[in-house]
Design an enzyme around this catalytic site. Structure first.
Site, PDB file in Angstrom:
ATOM      1  N   GLY B 116       0.832  -1.205   0.000  1.00  0.00           N
ATOM      2  CA  GLY B 116       0.000   0.000   0.000  1.00  0.00           C
ATOM      3  C   GLY B 116       0.861   1.248   0.000  1.00  0.00           C
ATOM      4  N   LEU B 117       0.244   2.385  -0.161  1.00  0.00           N
ATOM      5  CA  LEU B 117       0.944   3.672  -0.202  1.00  0.00           C
ATOM      6  C   LEU B 117       1.693   3.935   1.106  1.00  0.00           C
ATOM      7  CD1 LEU B 117      -1.934   5.878  -1.693  1.00  0.00           C
ATOM      8  CD2 LEU B 117       0.157   5.208  -2.888  1.00  0.00           C
ATOM      9  N   SER B 118       2.638   4.827   1.018  1.00  0.00           N
ATOM     10  CA  SER B 118       3.316   5.289   2.224  1.00  0.00           C
ATOM     11  C   SER B 118       2.268   5.933   3.139  1.00  0.00           C
ATOM     12  CB  SER B 118       4.373   6.324   1.826  1.00  0.00           C
ATOM     13  OG  SER B 118       4.986   6.872   2.966  1.00  0.00           O
ATOM     14  N   GLY B 121      -0.506   2.566   6.611  1.00  0.00           N
ATOM     15  CA  GLY B 121      -0.616   1.805   7.859  1.00  0.00           C
ATOM     16  C   GLY B 121      -0.028   0.407   7.802  1.00  0.00           C
ATOM     17  N   LYS B 122       0.820   0.153   6.829  1.00  0.00           N
ATOM     18  CA  LYS B 122       1.370  -1.202   6.668  1.00  0.00           C
ATOM     19  C   LYS B 122       2.154  -1.651   7.903  1.00  0.00           C
ATOM     20  CE  LYS B 122       3.766   0.000   3.073  1.00  0.00           C
ATOM     21  NZ  LYS B 122       3.311   1.397   3.031  1.00  0.00           N
ATOM     22  N   SER B 190       5.877  -1.775  -2.267  1.00  0.00           N
ATOM     23  CA  SER B 190       5.861  -2.698  -3.417  1.00  0.00           C
ATOM     24  C   SER B 190       4.798  -2.253  -4.427  1.00  0.00           C
ATOM     25  CB  SER B 190       5.622  -4.141  -2.983  1.00  0.00           C
ATOM     26  OG  SER B 190       4.559  -4.268  -2.054  1.00  0.00           O
TER      27      SER B 190
END
Lengths: 212, 286
Positions: B116-118, B121-122, B190
């Site tokens: 997911g985008l920066s 919340g990864k 990614s």
């Protein structure tokens, strides 16, 4: 929480579950057992035997060797055939970094590769804090390794079909300060199970097989 | 079936052997062993000449499994084979398999790939997930894109080929962790579909669990936890995902964690969704 490292946009992410927690869960301490020696000296055999012995004691280990790395992470490293020394260094670096991650995860990581140059092995040792790097030197004579020639490589090297083969036309630099040195007893090779026992005893004594 | 194997040298003046016990066996028989004293192991040391050891034959191979000690007699008392002085018994490799590790850990190894985008919340979900798994007695390990860039991938930058190599290496390492029986949580932007799919292809079907942090750009940018969007908007970072580099959403992810309405579920709630998936698919037991 995160902090900026130098001038990069890469931060260090922290997690509440760390190495200590994982070690407690596994009841062991993560470390790297680095088995080095000539081709045919018995590294893979010892690695297997050690892994089996640890498993029978309920300890989690994992083997990193040519087999699971060559066709995987080391596949496209851009090896230039003329730069063998650099290629060896990069393999050592990659294996060292992966082993470090496995040790951080709490596993007993068994790295099994020729790793002929002292400088590269010492660099891997330096990557691991707290004396968690256990260097095991398979000190078997070249004649013995060559007589085994399990993969037919010595024959090819002697015939000049492989260049720069460790032990034939490329040096193997023996460790000066390894933790465990494996040798023959009066010309007889100790059995893998016995050698595995030797390494397990060492790990036990140093407190890797339990958490206080 | 996990029978352990014994390796021994041919009998000689210095006969030595190691004994390993087996966790399971199919048949029992006897090996007639001619040995000399002076060998190493255990109870064989005191025996000279002919003696009998309880043995197990595995799959009719040349490997013979030994269990127990010399001198034990089997109910049958029959001889399996006779091994003379010049016999050469092959060394056999044995290894602990993934299944063995999974049985020991009471879980199944897999890769949870959080993309997911920066600022989506990864890392937060990865941490929450590892916390829940730990409290349930499961072994997990987080490979955070940023952390790995300090170590294994410290020689890589952010141009397209370096991003691809970053992802490739993490995918390969995650694969090793899964093989080790660990629940490996990879957390990295990614952004390119092709690179993520290449990692998926490294693993057996079902063991690559793609988790998409489906959070809109404006929400991520409003958070801007590392101040990067601000730098990117000011042109101080080039090729920043979401601003001047694309993010390609997954087309077939296993789990999509969404931002519904104006509210975002908490990291723990999102992590619980992943836990439910793992449970359903049987990863949290051997």
């Amino acid at each position: 929480m995160s902090t900026i490292s130098n001038s990069t946009n890469i931060f260090w992410q922290e997690c509440p579950v760390g190495k200590a927690e994982r070690q407690k869960l596994l009841n062991q301490k993560g470390c790297v057992v680095w088995i080095t020696g000539l081709s045919g000296s018995g590294k893979s055999t010892l690695a297997c035997s050690l892994s089996r012995e640890l498993h029978s004691r309920g300890k989690l280990s994992y083997i990193l060797d040519g087999d699971n790395l060559r066709h995987g992470i080391n596949k496209d490293l851009g090896f230039k055939p003329e730069d063998r020394t650099e290629n060896i260094r990069r393999v050592g670096f990659i294996v060292g970094e992966i082993a470090k991650l496995f040790a951080d995860a709490g596993l007993i990581c068994i790295a099994s590769l020729i790793s002929p140059y002292r400088k590269d092995r010492d660099a891997c040792r330096a990557m691991l804090p707290d004396a968690n790097f256990i260097e095991v030197f398979m000190n078997m004579p070249l004649e013995l390794c060559e007589s085994r020639d399990a993969k037919g490589l010595y024959k090819l090297a002697r015939a000049g079909k492989i260049r720069g083969f460790t032990g034939i036309d490329d040096p193997y630099e023996q460790p000066l300060n390894c933790e465990i040195e494996i040798q023959q007893n009066n010309g007889v090779c100790p059995l893998p199970a016995a050698l595995a026992g030797q390494v397990v005893t060492y790990l036990e004594e140093k407190g890797f097989l339990q958490v206080e | 079936m996990n029978a352990s194997r014994l390796q021994w040298a041919s009998s000689s003046p210095a006969l030595s052997t190691g004994l390993e016990t087996s966790s399971s066996c199919s048949k029992l028989g006897f090996v007639n062993f001619r040995g000399g004293g002076g060998g190493c192991g255990d109870s064989l040391k005191t025996k000279k000449g002919l003696f009998v050891i309880k043995a197990m034959d595995v799959e009719g191979s040349r490997t013979v499994n030994l269990n127990g000690h010399a001198g034990d007699s089997d109910k049958n008392g029959s001889l399996l084979s006779s091994i003379g002085n010049s016999t050469n018994i092959q060394w056999h490799q044995c290894s602990v398999k993934k299944e063995d590790r999974e049985n020991m850990l009471k879980q199944k190894g897999c890769v949870i790939w959080i993309t997911g985008l920066s600022g989506s919340g990864k890392s937060t979900v990865a941490c929450a997930l590892s916390g829940i798994l730990y409290r349930r007695g499961k072994l997990a390990y987080v490979l955070d894109g940023d952390n790995v860039r300090h170590g294994l991938n410290r020689d890589l930058g952010f141009k397209a080929e370096d991003r691809a190599e970053n992802i490739r290496r993490i995918g390969e390492v995650a694969k090793l962790f899964a093989d080790a029986g660990v629940i490996c949580i990879a957390s990295l932007i990614s952004p390119y579909r092709r690179d993520r799919d290449a990692c998926r292809a490294l693993l057996p079907a079902g063991e690559f669990i793609e988790v998409f942090m489906d959070i809109p750009l404006h929400v991520c940018e409003a958070r801007d936890p590392k101040g990067l969007y601000k730098l990117a908007r000011a042109g101080k970072i080039k090729g920043f995902t979401g601003i001047d580099d694309p993010y390609e959403s997954p087309l077939n992810c296993e789990i999509a964690l969404r931002h519904t309405g104006g509210e975002c579920a908490s990291p723990c709630e999102m992590a619980e969704e992943v836990i439910s998936y793992l449970e359903e698919k049987g990863f949290l037991q051997a």
